[in-house]
Design a protein around this motif. Structure first.
Motif, mmCIF file in Angstrom:
data_model
loop_
_atom_site.group_PDB
_atom_site.id
_atom_site.type_symbol
_atom_site.label_atom_id
_atom_site.label_comp_id
_atom_site.label_asym_id
_atom_site.label_seq_id
_atom_site.Cartn_x
_atom_site.Cartn_y
_atom_site.Cartn_z
ATOM 1 N N PHE A 28 36.857 35.676 38.368
ATOM 2 C CA PHE A 28 37.218 36.968 38.914
ATOM 3 C C PHE A 28 37.737 36.602 40.383
ATOM 4 O O PHE A 28 36.954 35.801 41.070
ATOM 5 N N VAL A 115 34.947 43.274 31.024
ATOM 6 C CA VAL A 115 35.819 42.488 31.839
ATOM 7 C C VAL A 115 37.173 42.996 32.286
ATOM 8 O O VAL A 115 37.554 43.077 33.267
ATOM 9 N N TYR A 120 41.048 39.981 36.270
ATOM 10 C CA TYR A 120 40.049 38.774 36.395
ATOM 11 C C TYR A 120 41.215 37.644 36.028
ATOM 12 O O TYR A 120 42.285 37.907 35.615
#
Length: 134
Positions: A28, A115, A120
């Motif tokens: 990230f 996520v 990311y």
């Protein structure tokens, strides 16, 4: 959530590069996002022992050195060396990682649902003999 520390079982049999079979590594741009997603996973039922925060300094000090022997004495047939170099490049830019135990496809999909809620930079699932882009 655990702090990461490399274990011998997280290394490839040949060459010794970082290859944590049964886990997924997500990088990230913002460390706060990595920590937040890790906590969301725990809140959603992931075992806290199976979710590890990997700050950039830890990538550089523990994961990066594993690539030194990956292509010795012969070039690796796999992509583990290139993957470690990609993780290193991101860590040098300040990206933080989240290493999550993803023993099957359903678990990996559940992880990626959380996520994908934040930006990311890279997501890889390490399976026996295959590094899968997520």
């Amino acid at each position: 959530m655990n702090q990461f520390h490399i274990e011998p079982t997280m290394l490839a049999t040949f060459g010794g590069a970082f290859y944590p079979t049964g886990y997924s590594m997500v990088m990230f741009p913002d460390a706060k996002d990595a920590a937040r997603v890790g906590q969301q996973l725990i809140d959603a039922g992931f075992d806290a022992q199976d979710v590890m925060l990997v700050p950039p300094a830890i990538v550089l000090s523990q994961i990066t050195p594993t690539v030194s022997g990956a292509d010795d004495p012969l070039p690796s047939a796999g992509t583990e060396g290139a993957t470690v170099r990609a993780l290193t490049e991101l860590a040098q830019k300040g990206h933080a990682g989240l290493l999550v135990k993803t023993h099957d496809e359903d678990t990996a999909n559940r992880m990626m649902k959380a996520v994908r809620e934040v930006p990311y930079s890279m997501a890889q699932r390490y399976r026996a003999l295959v590094i899968e882009d997520l």
